[in-house]
Design an enzyme around this catalytic site. Structure first.
Site, PDB file in Angstrom:
ATOM      1  N   LYS A  64       0.844  -1.207   0.000  1.00 49.73           N
ATOM      2  CA  LYS A  64       0.000   0.000   0.000  1.00 49.73           C
ATOM      3  C   LYS A  64       0.877   1.254   0.000  1.00 49.73           C
ATOM      4  O   LYS A  64       0.619   2.206  -0.737  1.00 49.73           O
ATOM      5  CB  LYS A  64      -0.944  -0.025   1.210  1.00 49.73           C
ATOM      6  CG  LYS A  64      -2.000  -1.111   1.087  1.00 49.73           C
ATOM      7  CD  LYS A  64      -2.764  -1.362   2.367  1.00 49.73           C
ATOM      8  CE  LYS A  64      -3.697  -2.562   2.209  1.00 49.73           C
ATOM      9  NZ  LYS A  64      -4.390  -2.952   3.432  1.00 49.73           N
ATOM     10  N   GLN A 121      -4.348  -1.676   9.676  1.00 46.21           N
ATOM     11  CA  GLN A 121      -4.253  -2.998   9.062  1.00 46.21           C
ATOM     12  C   GLN A 121      -4.831  -4.061   9.995  1.00 46.21           C
ATOM     13  O   GLN A 121      -4.457  -4.142  11.163  1.00 46.21           O
ATOM     14  CB  GLN A 121      -2.771  -3.305   8.732  1.00 46.21           C
ATOM     15  CG  GLN A 121      -2.551  -4.587   7.971  1.00 46.21           C
ATOM     16  CD  GLN A 121      -3.184  -4.565   6.559  1.00 46.21           C
ATOM     17  OE1 GLN A 121      -3.082  -3.572   5.845  1.00 46.21           O
ATOM     18  NE2 GLN A 121      -3.831  -5.654   6.185  1.00 46.21           N
ATOM     19  N   ASP A 129     -10.869   2.705   4.102  1.00 46.51           N
ATOM     20  CA  ASP A 129     -11.162   1.269   3.988  1.00 46.51           C
ATOM     21  C   ASP A 129     -12.669   1.022   3.882  1.00 46.51           C
ATOM     22  O   ASP A 129     -13.092  -0.091   3.550  1.00 46.51           O
ATOM     23  CB  ASP A 129     -10.626   0.524   5.232  1.00 46.51           C
ATOM     24  CG  ASP A 129      -9.284  -0.151   4.966  1.00 46.51           C
ATOM     25  OD1 ASP A 129      -8.990  -0.441   3.796  1.00 46.51           O
ATOM     26  OD2 ASP A 129      -8.548  -0.399   5.946  1.00 46.51           O
TER      27      ASP A 129
END
Ligand code: NDP
Length: 298
Positions: free
Chosen positions: A52, A96, A119
């Site tokens: 990412k 994460q 997200d």
């Protein structure tokens, strides 16, 4: 059979973003800034976060990686998120997953400012997605929609079967495919570990999305001839012949399923790169929205 090449499709998205970045720079505007938080030393999580950050660099975004020890308290993590929520230089925040057991992922997700939740996991954003309102769509299902769009996969009226009902993949995927518009307008069946006759249900799918995390689970006899097969699964399998010590396996028995499918994603190189491209698009959107509201206020 045609391979749905996630590397190629994601590159097209990243190239388009690079062009947008050049326009942004010509207007003298601030570049999008993504902050990733990694708790602990989970090998797979390290790899995902590194990809990412690398993607941010490639498209010209600013990125910051905050590493925290496995034993970090929930309070400390929430404190850091609160600071990022308030920081006008930060557009997107991602934590994460998975988190260590002593930290509630729900509490952490709920603490992220919805406008920075790139997200798309915050309940406000999930609610907006369910209602078909503009929002951040969770990166993996969003990436799959973008992949379908890239290859002009027909979805209207098709029977889509989604295996897996997690909040980050299966459930949002089923909601999005059942929505109106393109890609969507599918008749959707969502399956999980209590589903009966799973094999028969899968074999009726025009579009089969495997997101269960069981290597090679979807066998050839479970797939209809001419189906579109999307393999979300990524599992590390020990492989002493590889330098890394492992290889990646999807949820689909690719070798035997591919000859029957009309379209199929490989693992790696299918859904994985699309997830990252979708995250980049969400981060760009977060930044663009911020510019828009800042201008409106001034
Ligand atoms: P979860 O473990 O959260 O969910 C798995 C789902 O699969 C659950 O709903 C579970 O059912 C269902 N399931 C498990 N076994 C069976 C079975 N035998 N029959 C039917 N259903 C079953 O996984 P995630 O959704 O987070 O991830 C799924 C896979 O996708 C993993 O391999 C993960 O690594 C990968 N992944 C890949 C990404 C990418 O970018 N390519 C991004 C995110 C995930 P139940 O709810 O009943 O337990």
């Amino acid at each position: 059979m045609q391979i749905l090449n996630g590397k190629e499709a994601s590159q097209a998205i990243r190239d388009a973003l690079k062009l947008e970045m050049a326009q942004l720079a010509s207007r003298g505007e601030r570049v999008p800034h993504l902050v990733a938080i990694l708790v602990g030393n989970n090998g797979a999580s390290e790899t995902y976060v590194a990809s990412k950050v690398k993607a941010c660099e490639e498209v010209g975004f600013k990125s910051t990686l905050i590493r925290m020890e496995e034993a970090i308290s929930s309070f400390k993590l929430l404190d850091v998120i609160n600071d990022l929520n308030l920081d006008p230089d930060v557009d997107g925040i991602l934590v994460q997953l998975p988190l260590p057991n002593h930290i509630s992922a729900d509490e952490v997700i709920n603490s992220i400012e919805p406008e920075k939740d790139v997200d798309g996991f915050h309940p406000n954003n999930v609610g907006r997605m369910v209602l078909g309102q503009p929002t951040f769509i969770p990166a993996t299902p969003y990436g799959i929609l973008l992949l379908m769009e890239h290859y002009k996969i027909e979805t209207k009226g098709k029977h889509a079967v989604v295996v897996g009902r997690s909040n980050i993949v299966g459930r949002p995927m089923s909601i999005l495919l059942s929505g109106s518009g393109y890609p969507g307008n599918c008749t959707v069946t969502i399956c999980h570990s209590n589903t009966q006759n799973l094999e028969a249900i899968c074999s009726e799918a025009d579009i089969l999305i495997a997101a269960l995390g069981r290597p090679g689970f979807i066998k050839s006899h479970m797939v209809k001839k001419g189906a579109v097969v999307i393999d979300v699964g990524i599992t590390r399998i020990e492989d002493k012949n590889r330098k890394s010590g492992y290889r990646l396996s999807g949820d689909v028995d690719f070798e035997n399923v591919a000859p029957k499918a009309a379209f199929i994603t490989p693992v790696p190189g299918g859904v994985g790169p699309m997830t990252i491209a979708a995250l980049m698009k969400n981060t760009f959107k977060a930044c663009a929205m911020k510019h828009y509201y800042d201008e409106k206020e001034n």
